[in-house]
Write a protein that holds these residues in place. Structure first.
Motif, PDB file in Angstrom:
ATOM      1  N   LEU A   1      -1.603  -1.845   8.923  1.00  0.00           N
ATOM      2  CA  LEU A   1      -1.343  -0.757   7.992  1.00  0.00           C
ATOM      3  C   LEU A   1      -0.943  -1.288   6.613  1.00  0.00           C
ATOM      4  N   ARG A   2      -0.162  -2.355   6.596  1.00  0.00           N
ATOM      5  CA  ARG A   2       0.246  -2.931   5.312  1.00  0.00           C
ATOM      6  C   ARG A   2      -0.930  -3.580   4.597  1.00  0.00           C
ATOM      7  N   LEU A   3      -1.716  -4.339   5.344  1.00  0.00           N
ATOM      8  CA  LEU A   3      -2.743  -5.164   4.719  1.00  0.00           C
ATOM      9  C   LEU A   3      -4.004  -4.393   4.369  1.00  0.00           C
ATOM     10  N   ASP A   4      -4.389  -3.423   5.198  1.00  0.00           N
ATOM     11  CA  ASP A   4      -5.655  -2.720   4.983  1.00  0.00           C
ATOM     12  C   ASP A   4      -5.504  -1.262   5.415  1.00  0.00           C
ATOM     13  N   PRO A   5      -4.720  -0.469   4.682  1.00  0.00           N
ATOM     14  CA  PRO A   5      -4.398   0.894   5.131  1.00  0.00           C
ATOM     15  C   PRO A   5      -5.567   1.856   5.012  1.00  0.00           C
ATOM     16  N   PRO A   6      -5.671   2.820   5.911  1.00  0.00           N
ATOM     17  CA  PRO A   6      -6.734   3.829   5.813  1.00  0.00           C
ATOM     18  C   PRO A   6      -6.632   4.670   4.542  1.00  0.00           C
ATOM     19  N   VAL A   7      -5.414   5.031   4.142  1.00  0.00           N
ATOM     20  CA  VAL A   7      -5.213   5.804   2.921  1.00  0.00           C
ATOM     21  C   VAL A   7      -4.885   4.824   1.806  1.00  0.00           C
ATOM     22  N   GLN A   8      -5.798   4.678   0.859  1.00  0.00           N
ATOM     23  CA  GLN A   8      -5.640   3.678  -0.185  1.00  0.00           C
ATOM     24  C   GLN A   8      -4.813   4.185  -1.366  1.00  0.00           C
TER      25      GLN A   8
ATOM     26  N   ALA B   1      -0.745   6.672  -7.057  1.00  0.00           N
ATOM     27  CA  ALA B   1       0.015   5.604  -6.407  1.00  0.00           C
ATOM     28  C   ALA B   1      -0.966   4.817  -5.535  1.00  0.00           C
ATOM     29  N   VAL B   2      -1.308   3.609  -5.962  1.00  0.00           N
ATOM     30  CA  VAL B   2      -2.278   2.796  -5.221  1.00  0.00           C
ATOM     31  C   VAL B   2      -1.507   2.118  -4.082  1.00  0.00           C
ATOM     32  N   LEU B   3      -1.430   2.815  -2.958  1.00  0.00           N
ATOM     33  CA  LEU B   3      -0.625   2.362  -1.827  1.00  0.00           C
ATOM     34  C   LEU B   3      -1.089   1.003  -1.322  1.00  0.00           C
ATOM     35  N   ALA B   4      -2.395   0.791  -1.318  1.00  0.00           N
ATOM     36  CA  ALA B   4      -2.939  -0.466  -0.816  1.00  0.00           C
ATOM     37  C   ALA B   4      -2.557  -1.633  -1.706  1.00  0.00           C
ATOM     38  N   ALA B   5      -2.323  -1.384  -2.992  1.00  0.00           N
ATOM     39  CA  ALA B   5      -1.831  -2.431  -3.899  1.00  0.00           C
ATOM     40  C   ALA B   5      -0.334  -2.618  -3.723  1.00  0.00           C
ATOM     41  N   ALA B   6       0.396  -1.518  -3.577  1.00  0.00           N
ATOM     42  CA  ALA B   6       1.852  -1.596  -3.425  1.00  0.00           C
ATOM     43  C   ALA B   6       2.239  -2.393  -2.181  1.00  0.00           C
ATOM     44  N   ASN B   7       1.507  -2.207  -1.089  1.00  0.00           N
ATOM     45  CA  ASN B   7       1.814  -2.927   0.148  1.00  0.00           C
ATOM     46  C   ASN B   7       1.616  -4.431   0.012  1.00  0.00           C
ATOM     47  N   ARG B   8       0.802  -4.854  -0.968  1.00  0.00           N
ATOM     48  CA  ARG B   8       0.576  -6.287  -1.179  1.00  0.00           C
ATOM     49  C   ARG B   8       1.324  -6.801  -2.417  1.00  0.00           C
ATOM     50  N   ASP B   9       2.284  -6.064  -2.882  1.00  0.00           N
ATOM     51  CA  ASP B   9       3.099  -6.501  -4.010  1.00  0.00           C
ATOM     52  C   ASP B   9       3.918  -7.726  -3.579  1.00  0.00           C
ATOM     53  N   PRO B  10       3.843  -8.851  -4.318  1.00  0.00           N
ATOM     54  CA  PRO B  10       4.651 -10.027  -3.958  1.00  0.00           C
ATOM     55  C   PRO B  10       6.146  -9.746  -3.927  1.00  0.00           C
ATOM     56  N   GLU B  11       6.598  -8.691  -4.619  1.00  0.00           N
ATOM     57  CA  GLU B  11       8.011  -8.319  -4.544  1.00  0.00           C
ATOM     58  C   GLU B  11       8.336  -7.612  -3.235  1.00  0.00           C
ATOM     59  N   HIS B  12       7.306  -7.194  -2.517  1.00  0.00           N
ATOM     60  CA  HIS B  12       7.498  -6.482  -1.249  1.00  0.00           C
ATOM     61  C   HIS B  12       7.512  -7.439  -0.068  1.00  0.00           C
ATOM     62  N   THR B  13       6.738  -8.518  -0.155  1.00  0.00           N
ATOM     63  CA  THR B  13       6.678  -9.490   0.933  1.00  0.00           C
ATOM     64  C   THR B  13       6.086 -10.790   0.424  1.00  0.00           C
ATOM     65  N   ASP B  14       6.388 -11.878   1.104  1.00  0.00           N
ATOM     66  CA  ASP B  14       5.824 -13.177   0.747  1.00  0.00           C
ATOM     67  C   ASP B  14       4.400 -13.289   1.288  1.00  0.00           C
TER      68      ASP B  14
ATOM     69  N   ARG C   1      10.223  -6.517   2.505  1.00  0.00           N
ATOM     70  CA  ARG C   1      11.467  -6.159   1.822  1.00  0.00           C
ATOM     71  C   ARG C   1      11.474  -4.683   1.402  1.00  0.00           C
ATOM     72  N   GLY C   2      11.015  -3.837   2.288  1.00  0.00           N
ATOM     73  CA  GLY C   2      10.984  -2.415   1.982  1.00  0.00           C
ATOM     74  C   GLY C   2      10.001  -1.723   2.893  1.00  0.00           C
ATOM     75  N   PRO C   3       9.990  -0.409   2.877  1.00  0.00           N
ATOM     76  CA  PRO C   3       9.114   0.340   3.789  1.00  0.00           C
ATOM     77  C   PRO C   3       7.651   0.224   3.395  1.00  0.00           C
ATOM     78  N   SER C   4       6.784   0.218   4.402  1.00  0.00           N
ATOM     79  CA  SER C   4       5.354   0.334   4.133  1.00  0.00           C
ATOM     80  C   SER C   4       5.053   1.738   3.614  1.00  0.00           C
TER      81      SER C   4
END
Length: 716
Positions: free
Chosen positions: A590-597, A622-635, A647-650
């Protein structure tokens, strides 16, 4: 020092965040020439590196051990060299000595040195420049500036690998060096340099330096004394064959600028530079009260022009990326576009004629804030912001009234009742159905695999989503499978663009869905209708949209998960050996390749995201698929790693009042199917390239995922 795949270069570095800027020097220049403008560049939010060409000078120490400009200065506040240190008589920087006042050179160094000019050419150093961009920018494109010779090097690199360039600036660099006049000047030094040394070039250099600047004239004399003759001879010969290449530059998509000083007329007259800029599709800037090196003579004005140009270049690039996101076609891999937009302009305001303004958010924090902001409402509350004709057709009109795209009383009661029926505490109540359906489908899947290649989306993902959704609605399995086939055509209702054929198919599928569900009161259909007493049509529209949403996301999630697991067998082995990791696996998919982009809202009040003011009435994406890959969200955000920590909710199921009420059930169902699939078919392999649904801007799904039990695997 900066290490690249082509070798190590000496460099000055400023800034630790922001878009990358790479600056390369002139024929008898060095990284130091850019030191006066580097602080302003960093202060404007860019990180910059100025580097020396390899093999340019004898080894010396201009820099501290870290390769960063130490700030103690080679320059005073005016942009000229201070009195503390230049080059000693050997041409090496000693940190203390001064220059004498004469314009005479010592006996030439390196006289008679064998020179292979092929070792140094514009093209060879363009390859080095590309290596510097790759090493410094970390895979992102950079703004590149080249002064004089460096302009030709930067131009050659930009034409060779345009994807590495945000923009190209050529400072005091004209159209060509192959005119009869310039070529004769360059080639006349060829043999003489070998016997008389680099000092032979002093008359040429002296003509482009201010006559009253003894400090800088002395510096350039010493540079000539320490320059390596193989570099100088090779580059002069290479320059003699440089043509203007303006036609190629005009075709390049990145912004371009030609910049030079007001007194810089010796090599190219102003009119010739202006004509060249126009032919190359570049802007043209003249820095007043400066000559061949405006970054030394007028650093503040030069930095202002560069920063303004880069800002506009990034704005244009961000707009192109936004338009690419809302493309009317399928994208096999949209994630580099999302990453490029997040790196270029994480908040981009786009104004499209006839379509109104829209802002795109790509950072996790911004998207999370927007989804929880009650002043950002679902699009059904602001139909005037939708393209004309969006609600043409009975099904699209029903979709626009649905609770999924509404607020207040049109949304909250239905959503709350569904949350009570589908929340985490109720998820286990649907597990037995999921397990039974999984075992049945895997038996059928095994039979089809025995015959060869199978489309896993058609054979597994779609029927699983249809049957599990049907059970929640109290439908017979044959009814659920029939409705599931309609959902694919209905997905275009939420897309920003579609073809006439797709729109017609949407209305046909939607009409069939409404007909099939009319009068249903079992399961979730009854839960929805209970919130619309006396309003059959509104309840029916909500039921149809709910069935589509409850079906499409799990079907898309299963296909995406299977593709990732087949491409990463080490991750698949973790789940196969420990089924308890099924939930973590689903969360990572869901984080890496979500159905709802993308989630779209409309701002009803002015808002500010980052440094961008968003007016009321603006559509906010809100580009959710970009937000989930934000370097501030996860390494390592682009890696598929099911044991990762974030470091936060998907945001894959949204957030706030529109958070998907069936998220817990969907995750459970997918985990059941994936764990049993991996255990039963450990030899399952990808059997060909995948095909994605078009356009797939908002809702991403694999339509064709070929798999087999054969060992051969074609890249997917």
């Amino acid at each position: 020092m900066l290490k690249t795949y082509r070798g190590t270069v000496r460099a000055l570095v400023v800034g630790d965040q922001g878009p990358a800027v790479v600056l390369c020097p002139g024929l008898v220049g060095s990284a130091d020439d850019y030191a006066p403008v580097l602080p302003a560049i960093a202060a404007a939010g860019f990180r910059a590196i100025a580097y020396d060409f390899r093999g340019h000078y004898d080894e010396s120490g201009h820099y501290d051990e870290s390769g960063h400009y130490d700030g103690s200065g080679h320059y005073d506040g005016s942009g000229h060299y201070d009195e503390s240190g230049h080059y000693d008589e050997s041409g090496h920087y000693n940190g203390s000595g001064h220059f004498d006042e004469s314009d005479d050179f010592d006996e030439p160094r390196g006289g008679g040195e064998a020179v292979d000019e092929r070792a140094h050419s514009v093209e060879r150093h363009a390859e080095d420049l590309l290596a510097v961009v790759e090493a410094f920018a970390g895979g992102e494109p950079a703004h590149v500036v080249g002064h004089s010779l460096g302009g030709f090097v930067a131009r050659a690199a930009a034409l060779r690998e345009p994807a590495k360039f945000r923009s190209l600036t050529m400072v005091a660099c004209g159209p060509q060096m192959s005119s009869e006049r310039l070529r004769a000047t360059l080639l006349s030094f060829d043999e003489a340099l070998l016997t008389q040394g680099a000092g032979l070039m002093w008359p040429v250099i002296a003509r482009i330096l201010p006559g009253n600047d003894a400090e800088r004239r002395g510096l350039w004399r010493r540079r000539l004394d320490s320059v390596r003759l193989p570099f100088l001879c090779g580059m002069l010969r290479s320059l003699a064959h440089e043509t203007d290449r303006s036609t190629e530059l005009r075709r390049a998509a990145y912004p371009k600028m030609v910049l030079h000083g007001a007194r810089d007329r010796r090599l190219w007259p102003h009119a010739e530079m202006a004509d060249y800029a126009e032919a190359a599709g570049a802007s043209h800037e003249i820095v007043p009260e400066s000559g061949h090196s405006p970054m030394l003579e007028r650093p503040d004005e030069t930095a202002d022009r560069l920063v303004a140009f880069w800002g506009e270049a990034d704005r244009q690039r961000a707009e192109r990326l936004c338009l690419e996101i809302v493309r009317p076609r399928a994208a096999t891999d949209p994630y580099p576009i999302y990453a490029a937009l997040r790196a270029t302009a994480p908040v981009t305001l786009l104004d499209r004629p006839g379509l109104g303004s829209a802002v795109f958010l790509t950072r996790h924090a911004d998207c999370h804030r927007m989804l929880n902001d009650r002043t950002c409402v679902a699009v059904g509350e602001a139909p005037e912001q939708l393209p004309p004709g969006w609600d043409a057709g009975s099904f699209r009109a029903a979709a626009l009234r649905s609770f999924l795209v509404r607020e207040g009383q049109a949304h909250s009661p239905v959503r709350s009742s569904l949350a009570r029926s589908l929340g985490p505490r109720r998820a286990d109540g649907y597990r037995e159905d999921a397990e039974q359906i999984t075992d049945r489908l895997l038996d059928e899947f095994a039979t089809r695999l025995a015959e060869g290649v199978v489309n896993a989306t058609e054979a597994l993902a779609v029927p699983f989503a249809s049957l599990t959704t049907g059970r929640m609605f109290g439908l017979r399995d044959d009814e659920a499978l029939r409705l599931g086939e309609l959902v694919g055509a209905m997905s275009w209702v939420l897309e920003p663009s579609s073809t006439p054929r797709q729109r017609a198919g949407l209305e046909d599928a939607g009409a069939a869905m409404l007909s099939e569900l009319r009068g249903r009161r079992t399961g979730l259909a009854g839960v929805v209708h209970d919130q619309h007493p006396g309003d059959e049509e509104r309840g029916l529209g909500d039921v149809a949209m709910l069935f589509g949403a409850a079906h499409d996301s799990p079907a898309s999630l299963i296909s995406a998960a299977l593709r990732l697991l087949l491409a990463h067998p080490e991750q698949a082995a973790l789940v196969r050996d420990d089924p308890a990791l099924g939930d973590a696996c689903v969360a990572e998919v869901l984080r890496l390749d979500p159905p709802v982009q993308i989630a779209v809202r409309v701002a009803t009040e002015p808002r500010r995201y980052g440094d961008v003011d968003v007016p009321a009435g603006t559509k906010v994406h809100a580009v959710l698929a970009a937000a989930n890959r934000d370097p501030e969200h996860t390494d390592e955000p682009d890696r598929f790693l099911i044991t990762r920590t974030v470091r936060g909710p998907s945001l894959s199921f949204g957030a706030g009042r529109h958070y998907c009420p069936g998220a817990a059930v969907a995750r459970m169902q997918c985990a059941v199917l994936l764990t049993r699939l991996l255990q039963r078919f450990p030899e399952l392999r990808a059997a060909g390239p995948v095909r994605y649904r078009a356009p797939g801007t908002m809702l991403r799904r694999i339509d064709d995922l070929p798999v087999s039990l054969e060992s051969a695997c074609v890249s997917c």
